[in-house]
Design an enzyme around this catalytic site. Structure first.
Site, PDB file in Angstrom:
ATOM      1  N   TYR A 242       0.865  -1.181   0.000  1.00  0.00           N
ATOM      2  CA  TYR A 242       0.000   0.000   0.000  1.00  0.00           C
ATOM      3  C   TYR A 242       0.903   1.232   0.000  1.00  0.00           C
ATOM      4  CZ  TYR A 242      -4.211   2.612   1.471  1.00  0.00           C
ATOM      5  OH  TYR A 242      -5.264   3.483   1.547  1.00  0.00           O
TER       6      TYR A 242
ATOM      7  N   ARG B 101      -5.856  10.701 -10.659  1.00  0.00           N
ATOM      8  CA  ARG B 101      -5.239  11.330  -9.477  1.00  0.00           C
ATOM      9  C   ARG B 101      -4.774  10.210  -8.548  1.00  0.00           C
ATOM     10  NH1 ARG B 101      -5.506  10.354  -4.787  1.00  0.00           N
ATOM     11  NH2 ARG B 101      -7.385  11.189  -3.851  1.00  0.00           N
TER      12      ARG B 101
ATOM     13  N   LYS C 268      -5.827  -1.701  -2.805  1.00  0.00           N
ATOM     14  CA  LYS C 268      -6.990  -1.467  -1.934  1.00  0.00           C
ATOM     15  C   LYS C 268      -7.743  -2.774  -1.695  1.00  0.00           C
ATOM     16  CE  LYS C 268      -6.991   3.167  -1.512  1.00  0.00           C
ATOM     17  NZ  LYS C 268      -7.211   4.003  -0.344  1.00  0.00           N
TER      18      LYS C 268
ATOM     19  N   GLU D  28     -12.086   5.244  -6.654  1.00  0.00           N
ATOM     20  CA  GLU D  28     -10.785   5.517  -6.047  1.00  0.00           C
ATOM     21  C   GLU D  28      -9.910   6.325  -6.988  1.00  0.00           C
ATOM     22  OE1 GLU D  28     -10.092   4.035  -2.777  1.00  0.00           O
ATOM     23  OE2 GLU D  28      -8.590   5.636  -2.894  1.00  0.00           O
ATOM     24  N   ASP D  29      -9.371   7.382  -6.464  1.00  0.00           N
ATOM     25  CA  ASP D  29      -8.342   8.169  -7.159  1.00  0.00           C
ATOM     26  C   ASP D  29      -8.761   8.674  -8.544  1.00  0.00           C
ATOM     27  OD1 ASP D  29      -7.067   7.701  -4.819  1.00  0.00           O
ATOM     28  OD2 ASP D  29      -5.232   6.898  -5.680  1.00  0.00           O
TER      29      ASP D  29
ATOM     30  N   ASP E 175     -13.966   6.692  -1.892  1.00  0.00           N
ATOM     31  CA  ASP E 175     -13.074   6.506  -0.750  1.00  0.00           C
ATOM     32  C   ASP E 175     -12.317   7.789  -0.406  1.00  0.00           C
ATOM     33  OD1 ASP E 175     -11.775   4.945   1.190  1.00  0.00           O
ATOM     34  OD2 ASP E 175     -10.078   4.605  -0.142  1.00  0.00           O
ATOM     35  N   ASP E 176     -11.911   8.531  -1.420  1.00  0.00           N
ATOM     36  CA  ASP E 176     -11.106   9.731  -1.171  1.00  0.00           C
ATOM     37  C   ASP E 176     -11.936  10.838  -0.532  1.00  0.00           C
ATOM     38  OD1 ASP E 176      -8.654   8.714  -2.446  1.00  0.00           O
ATOM     39  OD2 ASP E 176      -9.975   8.629  -4.190  1.00  0.00           O
TER      40      ASP E 176
ATOM     41  N   ASN F 106      -0.420  11.675   0.360  1.00  0.00           N
ATOM     42  CA  ASN F 106       0.352  10.471   0.056  1.00  0.00           C
ATOM     43  C   ASN F 106       1.026  10.612  -1.302  1.00  0.00           C
ATOM     44  OD1 ASN F 106      -0.589   8.998   2.367  1.00  0.00           O
ATOM     45  ND2 ASN F 106      -2.548   8.772   1.328  1.00  0.00           N
TER      46      ASN F 106
ATOM     47  N   ASN G 120      -5.247   7.175   7.597  1.00  0.00           N
ATOM     48  CA  ASN G 120      -5.449   6.693   6.227  1.00  0.00           C
ATOM     49  C   ASN G 120      -6.784   5.973   6.137  1.00  0.00           C
ATOM     50  OD1 ASN G 120      -5.199   4.882   3.814  1.00  0.00           O
ATOM     51  ND2 ASN G 120      -3.262   5.973   3.691  1.00  0.00           N
TER      52      ASN G 120
HETATM   53  N1  LIG Z   1      -4.647   9.881   4.065  1.00  0.00           N
HETATM   54  C1  LIG Z   1      -5.630   9.482   3.327  1.00  0.00           C
HETATM   55  O1  LIG Z   1      -6.365   8.543   3.681  1.00  0.00           O
HETATM   56  C2  LIG Z   1      -5.909  10.163   2.047  1.00  0.00           C
HETATM   57  C3  LIG Z   1      -5.026  11.041   1.523  1.00  0.00           C
HETATM   58  N2  LIG Z   1      -5.297  11.668   0.345  1.00  0.00           N
HETATM   59  C4  LIG Z   1      -4.258  12.521  -0.194  1.00  0.00           C
HETATM   60  O2  LIG Z   1      -4.698  13.851  -0.234  1.00  0.00           O
HETATM   61  C5  LIG Z   1      -4.089  14.508  -1.317  1.00  0.00           C
HETATM   62  C6  LIG Z   1      -5.136  15.296  -2.068  1.00  0.00           C
HETATM   63  O3  LIG Z   1      -6.098  14.418  -2.576  1.00  0.00           O
HETATM   64  P1  LIG Z   1      -7.458  15.001  -3.174  1.00  0.00           P
HETATM   65  O4  LIG Z   1      -8.134  15.855  -2.204  1.00  0.00           O
HETATM   66  O5  LIG Z   1      -8.205  13.867  -3.720  1.00  0.00           O
HETATM   67  O6  LIG Z   1      -6.889  15.870  -4.372  1.00  0.00           O
HETATM   68  P2  LIG Z   1      -7.575  17.050  -5.134  1.00  0.00           P
HETATM   69  O7  LIG Z   1      -6.830  17.228  -6.395  1.00  0.00           O
HETATM   70  O8  LIG Z   1      -9.035  16.855  -5.202  1.00  0.00           O
HETATM   71  O9  LIG Z   1      -7.319  18.319  -4.182  1.00  0.00           O
HETATM   72  C7  LIG Z   1      -6.083  18.905  -4.005  1.00  0.00           C
HETATM   73  C8  LIG Z   1      -6.301  20.274  -3.424  1.00  0.00           C
HETATM   74  O10 LIG Z   1      -5.052  20.788  -3.030  1.00  0.00           O
HETATM   75  C9  LIG Z   1      -4.916  22.104  -3.548  1.00  0.00           C
HETATM   76  N3  LIG Z   1      -3.515  22.402  -3.766  1.00  0.00           N
HETATM   77  C10 LIG Z   1      -2.674  21.891  -4.670  1.00  0.00           C
HETATM   78  N4  LIG Z   1      -1.458  22.447  -4.543  1.00  0.00           N
HETATM   79  C11 LIG Z   1      -1.542  23.338  -3.551  1.00  0.00           C
HETATM   80  C12 LIG Z   1      -0.637  24.235  -2.966  1.00  0.00           C
HETATM   81  N5  LIG Z   1       0.626  24.284  -3.353  1.00  0.00           N
HETATM   82  N6  LIG Z   1      -1.076  25.005  -1.972  1.00  0.00           N
HETATM   83  C13 LIG Z   1      -2.345  24.938  -1.565  1.00  0.00           C
HETATM   84  N7  LIG Z   1      -3.253  24.125  -2.067  1.00  0.00           N
HETATM   85  C14 LIG Z   1      -2.854  23.321  -3.063  1.00  0.00           C
HETATM   86  C15 LIG Z   1      -5.716  22.103  -4.827  1.00  0.00           C
HETATM   87  O11 LIG Z   1      -6.027  23.425  -5.135  1.00  0.00           O
HETATM   88  P3  LIG Z   1      -6.880  23.863  -6.423  1.00  0.00           P
HETATM   89  O12 LIG Z   1      -8.243  23.407  -6.118  1.00  0.00           O
HETATM   90  O13 LIG Z   1      -6.744  25.330  -6.434  1.00  0.00           O
HETATM   91  O14 LIG Z   1      -6.266  23.172  -7.585  1.00  0.00           O
HETATM   92  C16 LIG Z   1      -6.909  21.257  -4.392  1.00  0.00           C
HETATM   93  O15 LIG Z   1      -7.843  22.049  -3.733  1.00  0.00           O
HETATM   94  C17 LIG Z   1      -3.375  13.442  -2.129  1.00  0.00           C
HETATM   95  O16 LIG Z   1      -2.004  13.484  -1.840  1.00  0.00           O
HETATM   96  C18 LIG Z   1      -3.930  12.153  -1.612  1.00  0.00           C
HETATM   97  O17 LIG Z   1      -2.982  11.123  -1.632  1.00  0.00           O
HETATM   98  C19 LIG Z   1      -6.464  11.485  -0.317  1.00  0.00           C
HETATM   99  C20 LIG Z   1      -7.381  10.616   0.148  1.00  0.00           C
HETATM  100  C21 LIG Z   1      -7.150   9.837   1.351  1.00  0.00           C
HETATM  101  C1  LIG Z   2      -5.167   6.869   0.709  1.00  0.00           C
HETATM  102  C2  LIG Z   2      -5.793   7.307  -0.502  1.00  0.00           C
HETATM  103  O1  LIG Z   2      -6.867   6.855  -0.837  1.00  0.00           O
HETATM  104  C3  LIG Z   2      -5.164   8.296  -1.308  1.00  0.00           C
HETATM  105  O2  LIG Z   2      -4.125   8.827  -0.936  1.00  0.00           O
HETATM  106  O3  LIG Z   2      -5.690   8.583  -2.379  1.00  0.00           O
HETATM  107 MG   LIG Z   3      -7.309   7.238  -2.849  1.00  0.00          MG
END
Ligand SMILES: NC(=O)C1=CN([C@@H]2O[C@H](COP(=O)(O)OP(=O)(O)OC[C@H]3O[C@@H](n4cnc5c(N)ncnc54)[C@H](OP(=O)(O)O)[C@@H]3O)[C@@H](O)[C@H]2O)C=CC1
Ligand SMILES: CC(=O)C(=O)O
Ligand SMILES: [Mg+2]
Length: 631
Positions: free
Chosen positions: A179, A232, A250, A322-323, A345-346, A487, A531
């Site tokens: 993972y 993504r 997953k 997912e993603d 999931d995200d 991540n 996570n």
């Molecule tokens: N720990 C866990 O269980 C999980 C972790 N994640 C992680 O979260 C992260 C984001 O995922 P997700 O929300 O789906 O992605 P998205 O692409 O949906 O969202 C990313 C957000 O971050 C913003 N962003 C990007 N760069 C910057 C920066 N330099 N400064 C400020 N804001 C910024 C983007 O802004 P803008 O909208 O303006 O483009 C957007 O709003 C990934 O790394 C993913 O791995 C996700 C799901 C689960």
């Molecule tokens: C953990 C997860 O789902 C992600 O980083 O997208």
């Molecule tokens: Mg994910």
């Protein structure tokens, strides 16, 4: 006369005997039928939840250990009757090549004789425990994480039960390889390391015949699909078709952590192209060599996929998105959550796990959720998903309308703090968070003006919680709660070490990808892993075992509470706000039970009658990787 009396007596006796024999046979038949009926019902229950085994009638491993998806393999379609007495066992060389049934050197002498294996294996017979010991030793010799990933994938392809035994017994140690973070690197290099397909690929080329493609998958009784379009992948952006590593990873967790049987899990990648130039130019890239399809072309393929899935697997098939990139993720969820058993999931799984961590942390932070102020870096799927569930939970607990509970939750995206003056240019999922405030460009300034008690990183960009930002949090709060959720590890907003040292050991910290414990000023701090892996396996099990037909937000809240309730005094003492993954199957059973209970309460569960003890039921449904014995 005597002769006549004797004859009549004999005749009456014969008749009675015949009559009673008939009755006895009838009774026996009835008993047999009843037994068979009960058995069919029981087997059917097992099959639906976890698959029922008839391979091993001597199996002593209990419900979980004794189940294996034999029906799934024997039955051509879901509608074909279940025949628990039908046994199909591969033998000889093909048995050794069948990862579901292969035991390698653990085949006994008797099994080798009975199944034409003699001579195909060296003389030694090993126990599963010894095989496990050997493999762990071998695995630990690899110093490069990707080598460990590949060794694990290889094992999964060779001997599925041993793979799951290793993963379950060494979950903390092995999770980082199957993972995050290693799975991220695996996706980036998937073309080069690709050896065998591990899931189903549905590309634009298959438009118009998606159902046909689904039918090519060898397992027929699927209960859960994890699907991505690879746009993504973690915080690594567009990995196109090579995102397949994520559904595969997953679903391994669905089995290891949640006990869903492996043959009920189907990883799918929808390939609509990629905008990743590097991949398009990579000679080993495995996907369609074109830019991503969008708009109608994309929507039509997804629509065809969603209806084909339902047509092939029925109403109760669970689909985990997912993603996907956020410009598709929210719309897909909104569109299909009312017609299919789906969750993202995200957006939702992450929300549930983070809410659990925050609720658990309240014990250390003090106050209620409503007393806290939240600031996110990143306003996409994870950020707005978490924000919304926090707002919902506060609203439920306080009866304050959710429009108002949102007011203490702030988000920063790539353009700065989300405020109402930016409303026009905002994507729809950001609009609820556009509060009245003057524009703020930088995160550091946002921390200074908003004064959050909780800082959450969901930006996908590493190193964005700078020393100044973390120090600002420490100057505002006695115990700042800092969650770096992005991540893989390279994208984490800050490391555990940074969080503890920059706050002089006062931070409560958790991250999306794991960090080792940190020693600071003579004290050891253990960071937790925030996570969604804590949630989706138990959530999925709860939905499947109760025959639930739709996912409701209240189920995510239940899952969250169930997880928070598992944090022990001992965990708190180490600074943890999540229980360790070593207890994950127990945690998943509790989550599953709470989710199922909510589903019954909401009238969304179709499995009747409702099992009395849902935790026990969840546990009894869980797959365990104990070898079957073959007669
Ligand atoms: N720990 C866990 O269980 C999980 C972790 N994640 C992680 O979260 C992260 C984001 O995922 P997700 O929300 O789906 O992605 P998205 O692409 O949906 O969202 C990313 C957000 O971050 C913003 N962003 C990007 N760069 C910057 C920066 N330099 N400064 C400020 N804001 C910024 C983007 O802004 P803008 O909208 O303006 O483009 C957007 O709003 C990934 O790394 C993913 O791995 C996700 C799901 C689960
Ligand atoms: C953990 C997860 O789902 C992600 O980083 O997208
Ligand atoms: Mg994910």
């Amino acid at each position: 006369m005597l002769w006549i009396v004797v004859n009549v007596f004999v005749l009456v006796l014969c008749f009675s005997l015949f009559h009673w024999k008939g009755k006895a046979i009838g009774v026996l038949k009835l008993l047999k039928r009843g037994e068979r009926k009960v058995r069919v019902e029981m087997e059917s229950t097992l099959k639906e939840i976890n698959g029922g085994s008839v391979l091993d009638l001597d199996d002593k491993a209990g419900v979980g250990g004794g189940v294996e998806d034999v029906y799934g393999e024997d039955r051509a379609s879901e509608n074909q009757p279940i025949t628990p007495w039908t046994v199909t066992v591969a033998s000889g060389y093909s048995l050794l090549r069948d990862p579901h049934h292969n035991k390698g050197l653990a085949f006994t002498e008797k099994e080798r004789d009975a199944h034409y294996l003699t001579g195909l294996l060296p003389p030694v017979v090993l126990s599963q425990e010894l095989q496990e010991k050997k493999l762990m030793q071998n695995l630990r010799q690899y110093t490069v994480p990707l080598q460990r990933y590949m060794a694990m994938m290889d094992l999964q392809e060779r001997n599925e039960k041993l793979f799951y035994k290793l993963l379950i017994d060494h979950v903390e140690e092995l999770l980082p390889y199957v993972y995050t973070p290693t799975v991220g690197e695996a996706c980036q290099k998937y073309g080069s390391i690709f050896s065998r397909p591990q899931g189903l690929y549905i590309s634009l080329k298959e438009k118009g015949r998606v159902l046909e493609v689904l039918k090519n998958w060898p397992e027929k009784s699927i209960q859960v699909i994890v699907v991505t379009d690879g746009e993504r992948i973690l915080g690594l952006g567009d990995q196109g078709c090579q995102g397949m590593g994520i559904p595969v990873g997953k679903l391994s967790l669905y089995t290891a952590l949640g006990g869903v049987r492996p043959s009920a899990c189907l990883p799918i990648t929808i390939d609509v192209g990629t905008n990743n130039k590097k991949l398009l130019e990579d000679e080993f890239y495995i996907g369609l060599r074109q830019n991503r399809a969008t708009g109608q072309e994309y929507a039509e393929l997804l629509e065809e996929f969603m209806s084909a899935v339902k047509q092939n697997y029925g109403e109760k098939i669970l689909i985990q998105f997912e993603d996907f990139a956020n410009h598709n993720a929210f719309d897909l969820l909104a569109k299909y959550r009312t017609t299919h058993l789906v969750f993202n999931d995200d957006i939702q799984g992450t929300a549930s796990v983070v809410l659990a961590g925050i609720v658990a942390a309240l014990r250390e932070l003090g106050g209620t959720l409503a007393d806290h102020t939240f600031l996110f870096l990143g306003a996409g799927e994870a950020g707005t998903g978490i924000a919304e569930l926090i707002a919902l939970e506060i609203s439920k607990k306080t009866s304050i309308p959710v429009e108002d509970t949102r007011k203490k939750i702030w988000l920063v995206d790539s353009k700065g703090l989300i405020v109402s003056s930016r409303k026009e240019s905002l994507q729809h999922f950001k609009k609820p968070w556009a509060h009245e405030h003057e524009p703020v460009k930088e995160l550091l300034d946002a921390v200074k003006v908003i004064k959050p008690t909780v800082l959450i990183g969901t930006s996908g960009v590493g190193k964005t919680f700078t020393k100044e930002v973390v120090e600002a949090m420490a100057s505002i709060n006695e115990k700042p709660l800092i969650l770096s959720l992005s991540n893989p590890t390279s994208q984490s907003e800050c490391t555990a070490e940074e969080a503890y040292t920059w706050t002089e050991g006062r931070a409560i910290f958790a991250s999306g990808s794991p960090f080792d414990p940190v020693e600071y000023n003579g004290k050891v701090y253990v960071p937790g892993q925030a996570n969604n892996a804590y949630i989706f396996p138990g959530l999925g099990l709860g939905l499947i075992m109760s025959g639930t037909v739709r996912v409701h937000d209240d189920m995510l809240l239940e899952a969250s509470e169930a997880l928070a309730a598992q944090v022990s005094e001992e965990n708190y003492a180490k600074g943890l706000i999540y229980p360790p993954f070593t207890n994950i199957r127990k945690i998943s059973a509790n989550i599953a039970a709470r989710v199922a209970a909510k589903a019954y309460e909401l009238g969304l569960a179709s499995r009747l009658p409702r099992p009395k003890d849902l935790v026990k039921f969840a546990e009894s449904c869980m797959y365990t990787p104990v070898y079957n014995s073959y007669r």
